[in-house]
Write a protein that holds these residues in place. Structure first.
Motif, PDB file in Angstrom:
ATOM      1  N   LEU A  73      21.676 -60.716  -9.023  1.00  0.00           N
ATOM      2  CA  LEU A  73      20.261 -60.508  -9.047  1.00  0.00           C
ATOM      3  C   LEU A  73      19.385 -61.775  -9.355  1.00  0.00           C
ATOM      4  CD1 LEU A  73      20.357 -57.146 -10.881  1.00  0.00           C
ATOM      5  CD2 LEU A  73      20.553 -57.413  -8.613  1.00  0.00           C
ATOM      6  N   GLY A  74      19.764 -62.898  -9.498  1.00  0.00           N
ATOM      7  CA  GLY A  74      18.870 -64.059  -9.872  1.00  0.00           C
ATOM      8  C   GLY A  74      17.963 -64.207  -8.855  1.00  0.00           C
ATOM      9  N   LEU A  75      18.180 -64.589  -7.578  1.00  0.00           N
ATOM     10  CA  LEU A  75      17.376 -64.947  -6.372  1.00  0.00           C
ATOM     11  C   LEU A  75      16.078 -63.687  -6.293  1.00  0.00           C
ATOM     12  CD1 LEU A  75      16.295 -66.605  -4.308  1.00  0.00           C
ATOM     13  CD2 LEU A  75      17.922 -65.259  -2.956  1.00  0.00           C
ATOM     14  N   ARG A  76      16.557 -62.395  -6.689  1.00  0.00           N
ATOM     15  CA  ARG A  76      15.737 -61.457  -6.094  1.00  0.00           C
ATOM     16  C   ARG A  76      14.639 -61.260  -7.363  1.00  0.00           C
ATOM     17  NH1 ARG A  76      17.484 -57.772  -2.624  1.00  0.00           N
ATOM     18  NH2 ARG A  76      19.815 -57.769  -2.246  1.00  0.00           N
ATOM     19  N   LEU A  77      14.972 -61.625  -8.620  1.00  0.00           N
ATOM     20  CA  LEU A  77      14.083 -61.853  -9.581  1.00  0.00           C
ATOM     21  C   LEU A  77      13.183 -62.961  -9.711  1.00  0.00           C
ATOM     22  CD1 LEU A  77      16.017 -60.498 -12.799  1.00  0.00           C
ATOM     23  CD2 LEU A  77      14.198 -59.296 -11.304  1.00  0.00           C
ATOM     24  N   SER A  78      13.665 -64.038  -9.457  1.00  0.00           N
ATOM     25  CA  SER A  78      13.087 -65.397  -9.585  1.00  0.00           C
ATOM     26  C   SER A  78      12.262 -65.744  -8.417  1.00  0.00           C
ATOM     27  CB  SER A  78      14.161 -66.492  -9.891  1.00  0.00           C
ATOM     28  OG  SER A  78      15.029 -66.694  -8.873  1.00  0.00           O
ATOM     29  N   ILE A  79      12.366 -65.240  -7.185  1.00  0.00           N
ATOM     30  CA  ILE A  79      11.724 -65.646  -5.921  1.00  0.00           C
ATOM     31  C   ILE A  79      11.259 -64.307  -5.146  1.00  0.00           C
ATOM     32  CG2 ILE A  79      11.960 -66.767  -3.652  1.00  0.00           C
ATOM     33  CD1 ILE A  79      14.010 -68.561  -4.857  1.00  0.00           C
ATOM     34  N   GLN A  80      12.067 -63.482  -4.926  1.00  0.00           N
ATOM     35  CA  GLN A  80      11.591 -62.438  -4.132  1.00  0.00           C
ATOM     36  C   GLN A  80      10.761 -61.326  -4.886  1.00  0.00           C
ATOM     37  OE1 GLN A  80      14.570 -59.338  -3.281  1.00  0.00           O
ATOM     38  NE2 GLN A  80      13.521 -58.623  -1.486  1.00  0.00           N
ATOM     39  N   GLY A  81      11.277 -61.051  -6.303  1.00  0.00           N
ATOM     40  CA  GLY A  81      10.305 -60.404  -7.194  1.00  0.00           C
ATOM     41  C   GLY A  81       9.198 -60.688  -7.460  1.00  0.00           C
ATOM     42  N   ARG A  82       8.867 -62.235  -7.562  1.00  0.00           N
ATOM     43  CA  ARG A  82       7.742 -62.746  -7.990  1.00  0.00           C
ATOM     44  C   ARG A  82       6.574 -62.616  -6.604  1.00  0.00           C
ATOM     45  NH1 ARG A  82       9.994 -68.212 -10.192  1.00  0.00           N
ATOM     46  NH2 ARG A  82      10.271 -67.686 -12.728  1.00  0.00           N
ATOM     47  N   VAL A  83       7.074 -62.954  -5.334  1.00  0.00           N
ATOM     48  CA  VAL A  83       6.422 -62.852  -4.105  1.00  0.00           C
ATOM     49  C   VAL A  83       5.815 -61.575  -3.928  1.00  0.00           C
ATOM     50  CG1 VAL A  83       6.447 -63.166  -1.591  1.00  0.00           C
ATOM     51  CG2 VAL A  83       7.448 -65.011  -3.058  1.00  0.00           C
ATOM     52  N   GLU A  84       6.964 -60.552  -3.824  1.00  0.00           N
ATOM     53  CA  GLU A  84       6.613 -58.932  -3.600  1.00  0.00           C
ATOM     54  C   GLU A  84       5.607 -58.575  -4.639  1.00  0.00           C
ATOM     55  OE1 GLU A  84       9.847 -56.692  -3.068  1.00  0.00           O
ATOM     56  OE2 GLU A  84      10.376 -57.580  -1.352  1.00  0.00           O
ATOM     57  N   SER A  85       5.607 -58.987  -5.834  1.00  0.00           N
ATOM     58  CA  SER A  85       4.579 -58.482  -6.779  1.00  0.00           C
ATOM     59  C   SER A  85       3.152 -58.983  -6.458  1.00  0.00           C
ATOM     60  CB  SER A  85       5.042 -59.118  -8.213  1.00  0.00           C
ATOM     61  OG  SER A  85       4.798 -60.475  -8.219  1.00  0.00           O
ATOM     62  N   ALA A  86       2.975 -59.889  -5.636  1.00  0.00           N
ATOM     63  CA  ALA A  86       1.571 -60.433  -5.106  1.00  0.00           C
ATOM     64  C   ALA A  86       1.594 -59.929  -3.820  1.00  0.00           C
ATOM     65  CB  ALA A  86       1.627 -62.004  -5.369  1.00  0.00           C
ATOM     66  N   GLY A  87       2.333 -59.035  -3.158  1.00  0.00           N
ATOM     67  CA  GLY A  87       2.097 -58.769  -1.943  1.00  0.00           C
ATOM     68  C   GLY A  87       2.776 -59.553  -0.841  1.00  0.00           C
ATOM     69  N   GLY A  88       3.374 -60.445  -1.148  1.00  0.00           N
ATOM     70  CA  GLY A  88       4.110 -61.112   0.041  1.00  0.00           C
ATOM     71  C   GLY A  88       5.628 -60.764   0.229  1.00  0.00           C
ATOM     72  N   THR A  89       6.382 -61.569   0.881  1.00  0.00           N
ATOM     73  CA  THR A  89       7.800 -61.433   1.171  1.00  0.00           C
ATOM     74  C   THR A  89       8.513 -62.708   1.062  1.00  0.00           C
ATOM     75  OG1 THR A  89       9.536 -60.142   2.472  1.00  0.00           O
ATOM     76  CG2 THR A  89       7.604 -61.245   3.737  1.00  0.00           C
ATOM     77  N   ALA A  90       9.610 -62.570   0.822  1.00  0.00           N
ATOM     78  CA  ALA A  90      10.760 -63.826   0.853  1.00  0.00           C
ATOM     79  C   ALA A  90      12.049 -63.489   1.635  1.00  0.00           C
ATOM     80  CB  ALA A  90      10.946 -64.339  -0.481  1.00  0.00           C
ATOM     81  N   SER A  91      12.504 -64.400   2.512  1.00  0.00           N
ATOM     82  CA  SER A  91      13.661 -64.424   3.220  1.00  0.00           C
ATOM     83  C   SER A  91      14.522 -65.564   3.127  1.00  0.00           C
ATOM     84  CB  SER A  91      13.386 -63.722   4.729  1.00  0.00           C
ATOM     85  OG  SER A  91      12.767 -64.923   5.192  1.00  0.00           O
ATOM     86  N   VAL A  92      15.688 -65.606   3.290  1.00  0.00           N
ATOM     87  CA  VAL A  92      16.675 -66.534   3.478  1.00  0.00           C
ATOM     88  C   VAL A  92      17.581 -66.615   4.528  1.00  0.00           C
ATOM     89  CG1 VAL A  92      18.631 -65.332   2.129  1.00  0.00           C
ATOM     90  CG2 VAL A  92      18.471 -67.796   2.054  1.00  0.00           C
ATOM     91  N   ARG A  93      17.728 -67.818   5.134  1.00  0.00           N
ATOM     92  CA  ARG A  93      18.426 -68.067   6.313  1.00  0.00           C
ATOM     93  C   ARG A  93      19.450 -69.294   5.927  1.00  0.00           C
ATOM     94  NH1 ARG A  93      13.071 -68.559   8.138  1.00  0.00           N
ATOM     95  NH2 ARG A  93      13.285 -70.773   8.463  1.00  0.00           N
ATOM     96  N   THR A  94      20.621 -69.034   6.087  1.00  0.00           N
ATOM     97  CA  THR A  94      21.777 -69.919   5.785  1.00  0.00           C
ATOM     98  C   THR A  94      23.029 -69.679   6.475  1.00  0.00           C
ATOM     99  OG1 THR A  94      22.840 -70.964   3.693  1.00  0.00           O
ATOM    100  CG2 THR A  94      22.492 -68.856   3.737  1.00  0.00           C
ATOM    101  N   SER A  95      23.825 -70.536   6.381  1.00  0.00           N
ATOM    102  CA  SER A  95      25.282 -70.363   7.026  1.00  0.00           C
ATOM    103  C   SER A  95      26.077 -71.536   6.499  1.00  0.00           C
ATOM    104  CB  SER A  95      25.148 -70.158   8.376  1.00  0.00           C
ATOM    105  OG  SER A  95      24.670 -71.414   9.024  1.00  0.00           O
ATOM    106  N   PRO A  96      27.420 -71.459   6.302  1.00  0.00           N
ATOM    107  CA  PRO A  96      28.108 -72.538   5.854  1.00  0.00           C
ATOM    108  C   PRO A  96      28.068 -74.003   6.805  1.00  0.00           C
ATOM    109  CG  PRO A  96      29.620 -70.493   5.740  1.00  0.00           C
ATOM    110  CD  PRO A  96      28.044 -70.231   6.615  1.00  0.00           C
ATOM    111  N   GLY A  97      27.750 -74.950   6.073  1.00  0.00           N
ATOM    112  CA  GLY A  97      27.812 -76.331   6.713  1.00  0.00           C
ATOM    113  C   GLY A  97      26.367 -76.321   7.604  1.00  0.00           C
ATOM    114  N   HIS A  98      25.348 -75.570   7.370  1.00  0.00           N
ATOM    115  CA  HIS A  98      24.152 -75.716   8.189  1.00  0.00           C
ATOM    116  C   HIS A  98      23.039 -75.627   7.218  1.00  0.00           C
ATOM    117  CE1 HIS A  98      27.193 -74.784  11.455  1.00  0.00           C
ATOM    118  NE2 HIS A  98      26.495 -75.361  12.230  1.00  0.00           N
ATOM    119  N   GLY A  99      22.998 -75.960   6.084  1.00  0.00           N
ATOM    120  CA  GLY A  99      21.717 -75.757   5.119  1.00  0.00           C
ATOM    121  C   GLY A  99      21.169 -74.433   5.033  1.00  0.00           C
TER     122      GLY A  99
END
Length: 442
Positions: free
Chosen positions: A386-412
C-alpha cells in the motif's frame, strides 16, 4: 471527480468534506442571495401590476364619457401619461427590472393629475356628471407608492392622496358630492390603500426573517463542517507524516553507500519539514497559489536530490490552484522522484530522469515524473502493498486530483499526476502497490 476545494458541498473523492469546502460556504454566506425576498418581491410586483391594469381598463369608459366636459389637450395628456406609466409598470414587473422607478412615476403622475384636475374643465362652474374617472386609479396610485416608497412615506401617501381626492369630489369639477359621500370615498380609498400597504410590509418583514434564519443556519452548518473536516485532515496528515518518517528510517537503515547516505539525509530533511508543517497552526486552505510557485518548489527539490532530474515547464503562468492542492502535488511529486532514485536502477543522467510540468487541455495541472530505468511488471506486484497508494495516490486524491503509473519491464516508469481529476476514474485504483518493489522506478 470534483475538486474538493470548490464550493460544492457534495462528497469529495474520499467521501468526506474538506475544510476548503467549509471555508467556501462561510465566504459565500457573507454575500448571500436572499431567495425568499426576491421571490416575494416578484409576486408583489406582478400583483400590483395586474391590479393596476384592471383598474386602468375600468376607468376607460368613464374617461371617454367625461372627455367632452374637459379641455381636449389636457385630458389627452393626463390620460396618456397615466396609461403609459401603468403599462410601463406591467412591463417592468414581467422583466423584473425598474419596477420601483416605474411605480414611483405612476404615484407622482397621479398627484399631478389630482392637482391639475379642476383646471382641465371647460367650465369650472359646471358640475361634472358622476364620479371623476380618476377615482378608479386612486388605489392604483397608493399600491404603487407602497411598492416604491419607504414605509413612512408610503403611509403618508396612502392618507394624503384620498384626502386630495375627497376635496376634488366636493368641487363642481368632481361632481360636487355631499360631504358624507365624499368622506365615505376618502375612508374607502384610505382603508384599501392601508390594507395593501400592510400586506406588502408584513410579507417583506416575514421574508427578511426567513432569509436571516437561513443565513444563520448555513453559517452554523459551515462551522460544523469545517470542524469535522479539520479533524479528518489532521488524521490524513498524521498518516502521511508516519509514512514519510517510516520510509526515511528504512532508507537510513539500508544506507551502505555514499549515495544511499545522501538519499537518506535528503529524505530525513523532507521528513523534518513535514513534521514542522504538521505541528504548525492550520492555515486557510481556501487561498489560491500560482502553479509557477509549485513548479519552483519542485525544481528546488529536484536540484537537492543526489540524482539528476531534468525539469521541463510548459505554459504554467496563468494557472492557479488551492494551497491544499499545491501542497499535496508537491509531496506526491517529491515522493515519486525519491522512488525513482531508489528503484530505477542505473540511469543515464542526461534526460534519464525528467519532471515535466504544464497546464492540461482542460485548464488543470499535469506533472509527469519519468525515468528510463528497469521498470517492472504491474501484474506481478502483490495487492497487499500500500505504499504508493498512501504516499502518492492518497495525497493527490485528497486534494481532488488523480495519479496513474505507466511501466513495463525494461522500458522505464512514468508517474502521471493530474489536478483536478479527469472525469474517468484513475487506472491506479486497480493497480497494486509499486513502492519498495525490486525494479520499481517511480
Amino acid at each position: 471527480m470534483s475538486n474538493p476545494t470548490d464550493t460544492d458541498t457534495g462528497p469529495t473523492p474520499t467521501g468526506q468534506l474538506t475544510a476548503a469546502t467549509a471555508t467556501a460556504l462561510l465566504g459565500g454566506e457573507q454575500q448571500r442571495n436572499p431567495i425568499s425576498r426576491a421571490q416575494i418581491e416578484t409576486v408583489l410586483y406582478r400583483s400590483v401590476a395586474g391590479i393596476s391594469l384592471i383598474f386602468a381598463l375600468q376607468s376607460v369608459p368613464a374617461m371617454i364619457d367625461q372627455f367632452g366636459e374637459r379641455r381636449p389637450i389636457g385630458a389627452l395628456i393626463v390620460g396618456f401619461a397615466l396609461g403609459l406609466s401603468i403599462f410601463s409598470v406591467v412591463i417592468a414587473s414581467l422583466a423584473r427590472r425598474g419596477v420601483r422607478t416605474t411605480t414611483t412615476i405612476v404615484a407622482t403622475i397621479y398627484v399631478a393629475a389630482l392637482v391639475a384636475w379642476p383646471f382641465l374643465m371647460l367650465d369650472r362652474d359646471a358640475v361634472l356628471d358622476g364620479k371623476p374617472w380618476i377615482w378608479y386609479l386612486c388605489t392604483v396610485a397608493t399600491s404603487c407608492a407602497a411598492i416604491a416608497f419607504p414605509l413612512r412615506w408610503a403611509a403618508i401617501y396612502t392618507v394624503v392622496i384620498p384626502v386630495m381626492y375627497g376635496i376634488i369630489r366636493l368641487l363642481p369639477a368632481g361632481g360636487q358630492a355631499e360631504l358624507v359621500l365624499a368622506l365615505l370615498d376618502v375612508v374607502y380609498a384610505t382603508l384599501l390603500g392601508a390594507v395593501v400597504l400592510i400586506i406588502i410590509y408584513m410579507l417583506r418583514q416575514a421574508t427578511d426573517a426567513v432569509d436571516v434564519a437561513q443565513s444563520n443556519a448555513l453559517h452554523k452548518y459551515a462551522l460544523a463542517v469545517r470542524q469535522h473536516a479539520t479533524e479528518v485532515e489532521r488524521v490524513e496528515v498524521d498518516s502521511i507524516v508516519h509514512d514519510t518518517v517510516l520510509a526515511t528510517l528504512l532508507s537510513a537503515a539500508g544506507a551502505h553507500t555514499v549515495k544511499g547516505a545522501e538519499l537518506a539525509a535528503t529524505m530525513a530533511h523532507n521528513a523534518i519539514a513535514r513534521l514542522d508543517e504538521a505541528g504548525a497552526e492550520p492555515t486557510d486552505d481556501a487561498g489560491r497559489v500560482p502553479f509557477s510557485r509549485l513548479a519552483g518548489r519542485i525544481r528546488q527539490a529536484a536540484s537537492a536530490l543526489a540524482c539528476t532530474f531534468t525539469v521541463v515547464e510548459n505554459t504554467i503562468e496563468p494557472l492557479t490552484m488551492p494551497e491544499q492542492a499545491s501542497e499535496a502535488l508537491y509531496s506526491a511529486t517529491v515522493q515519486a522522484m525519491v522512488n525513482s532514485m531508489q528503484h530505477a536502477g542505473p540511469v543515464d543522467d542526461s534526460f534519464g530522469r525528467t519532471v515535466s510540468m504544464g497546464a492540461s487541455l482542460t485548464g488543470g495541472a499535469t506533472i509527469d515524473v519519468s525515468d528510463q530505468g528497469v521498470g517492472f511488471d504491474l501484474a506481478a506486484v502483490p495487492s497487499g502493498r500500500l505504499g504508493l497508494r498512501l504516499s502518492i495516490q492518497g495525497r493527490v486524491e485528497s486534494a481532488g486530483g488523480t495519479a496513474s503509473v505507466r511501466t513495463s519491464p525494461g522500458h522505464g516508469t512514468t508517474v502521471a499526476i493530474h489536478w483536478p481529476a479527469p472525469e474517468q476514474p484513475s487506472d491506479l485504483d486497480a493497480q497494486p502497490d509499486l513502492d519498495a518493489q525490486p525494479g520499481r522506478s517511480a
